[in-house]
Design a protein around this motif. Structure first.
Motif, PDB file in Angstrom:
ATOM      1  N   MET A 139       0.823  -1.206   0.000  1.00  0.00           N
ATOM      2  CA  MET A 139       0.000   0.000   0.000  1.00  0.00           C
ATOM      3  C   MET A 139       0.860   1.262   0.000  1.00  0.00           C
ATOM      4  O   MET A 139       0.591   2.216  -0.746  1.00  0.00           O
ATOM      5  N   GLN A 140       1.895   1.285   0.832  1.00  0.00           N
ATOM      6  CA  GLN A 140       2.741   2.477   0.940  1.00  0.00           C
ATOM      7  C   GLN A 140       3.523   2.729  -0.339  1.00  0.00           C
ATOM      8  O   GLN A 140       3.740   3.879  -0.724  1.00  0.00           O
ATOM      9  N   ARG A 141       3.899   1.650  -1.023  1.00  0.00           N
ATOM     10  CA  ARG A 141       4.612   1.834  -2.290  1.00  0.00           C
ATOM     11  C   ARG A 141       3.644   2.274  -3.396  1.00  0.00           C
ATOM     12  O   ARG A 141       3.959   3.155  -4.191  1.00  0.00           O
ATOM     13  N   GLU A 142       2.478   1.634  -3.446  1.00  0.00           N
ATOM     14  CA  GLU A 142       1.530   1.941  -4.520  1.00  0.00           C
ATOM     15  C   GLU A 142       0.989   3.360  -4.419  1.00  0.00           C
ATOM     16  O   GLU A 142       0.886   4.072  -5.425  1.00  0.00           O
ATOM     17  N   PHE A 143       0.651   3.783  -3.194  1.00  0.00           N
ATOM     18  CA  PHE A 143       0.038   5.093  -3.018  1.00  0.00           C
ATOM     19  C   PHE A 143       1.033   6.168  -2.567  1.00  0.00           C
ATOM     20  O   PHE A 143       0.647   7.321  -2.357  1.00  0.00           O
ATOM     21  N   GLU A 144       2.300   5.768  -2.401  1.00  0.00           N
ATOM     22  CA  GLU A 144       3.348   6.703  -1.973  1.00  0.00           C
ATOM     23  C   GLU A 144       2.921   7.449  -0.710  1.00  0.00           C
ATOM     24  O   GLU A 144       2.901   8.683  -0.648  1.00  0.00           O
ATOM     25  N   HIS A 189       7.746   9.536   2.260  1.00  0.00           N
ATOM     26  CA  HIS A 189       6.460   9.955   1.710  1.00  0.00           C
ATOM     27  C   HIS A 189       5.762  10.853   2.733  1.00  0.00           C
ATOM     28  O   HIS A 189       5.617  10.481   3.904  1.00  0.00           O
ATOM     29  N   SER A 190       5.340  12.008   2.298  1.00  0.00           N
ATOM     30  CA  SER A 190       4.823  13.003   3.231  1.00  0.00           C
ATOM     31  C   SER A 190       3.369  12.768   3.660  1.00  0.00           C
ATOM     32  O   SER A 190       2.994  13.093   4.787  1.00  0.00           O
ATOM     33  N   GLU A 191       2.553  12.183   2.804  1.00  0.00           N
ATOM     34  CA  GLU A 191       1.137  11.991   3.135  1.00  0.00           C
ATOM     35  C   GLU A 191       0.878  10.657   3.795  1.00  0.00           C
ATOM     36  O   GLU A 191       1.559   9.656   3.523  1.00  0.00           O
ATOM     37  N   GLY A 192      -0.124  10.637   4.682  1.00  0.00           N
ATOM     38  CA  GLY A 192      -0.514   9.392   5.331  1.00  0.00           C
ATOM     39  C   GLY A 192      -1.390   8.552   4.422  1.00  0.00           C
ATOM     40  O   GLY A 192      -2.013   9.061   3.481  1.00  0.00           O
TER      41      GLY A 192
END
Length: 240
Positions: A139-144, A189-192
């Motif tokens: 998830m963190q990679r796909e949505f940055e 990545h700055s956004e949650g």
């Protein structure tokens, strides 16, 4: 003797409509299946209600393909009974699609609350549960994105400045790897993920709702045509 004039025009319009009806059924099944498959990757953080809307659309699309048979046969054979049956089934499908459309928009409003709860629960088990490890890294990679609201959320899990490699730019790493820290501001990545996943769910909910309501409106025309044809057939054969 068959229908002529206006009733004959309605007959052919209904036949053409049924061809469009079949296409709409295929579109509904396709949209529902794509969203269902996309949601499946994030099943641990989604409520069961998120899967009900695409499942309802898939079922509705399948039923549409079946009942279009009654509409085509009723129009071509000028059969009053089959045309009435088609009209009744079309009304039921119309209601189901409106329900799916409304449910899609309702889910959009619930998405953030549901996501926040499940994201926190799965994050806390990131280290112990390999399924959640894979889920979060993917998830963190796909949505940055990083963490629920931001990277500092991972402090609760690791009790230090460490972050999963999936939180940082240019660090493919292995699943569950921790090779960067929250102090690397320029690389994190700055956004949650709550915001990113919320947008993802909202966009899909709008698509599901739009497809359901949009096709339901088109099908309303089919209901009107079928009812007009049924009345014309009945009046025609009553005068013969």
């Amino acid at each position: 003797m068959g229908l002529s004039g206006g009733p004959a025009c309605i007959k052919y319009l209904l036949f053409i409509f049924n061809l469009l009806f079949v296409i709409s059924g295929i579109v509904i099944i396709s949209v529902g299946a794509v969203v269902q498959a996309t949601y499946h990757k994030y099943e641990p953080i989604l409520d069961d209600s998120f899967f009900s809307v695409p499942a309802l659309l898939i079922a509705t699309g399948s039923i549409i393909l079946i009942i279009s048979f009654f509409g085509c046969c009723g129009a071509v054979k000028e059969n009053h009974c089959m045309t009435i049956t088609f009209s009744v089934l079309l009304v039921l499908i119309f209601i189901l699609e409106l329900a799916a459309g409304i449910a899609g928009y309702v889910l959009r409003n619930r998405a953030e609350d549901v996501l926040q709860t499940h994201l926190m629960e799965t994050m806390n088990q990131y280290v112990e549960n390999t399924e959640y490890t894979t889920l979060w890294d993917g998830m963190q990679r796909e949505f940055e994105c990083c963490g629920v609201k931001n990277a500092s959320d991972w402090n609760v899990v690791f009790h230090n400045e460490s972050l999963p490699t999936s939180c940082c730019f240019g660090l493919p790493g292995s699943v569950g790897g921790m090779n960067c820290t929250s102090t690397d501001v320029n690389n994190v990545h700055s956004e949650g993920c709550l915001v990113k996943m919320g947008e993802f769910i909202t966009n899909n909910a709008v698509a599901l709702g739009g497809v359901g309501i949009g096709i339901a409106v088109v099908q309303f025309l089919g209901i009107v045509l079928a009812c007009c044809l049924a009345r014309s057939i009945r009046q025609h054969y009553e005068t013969v």
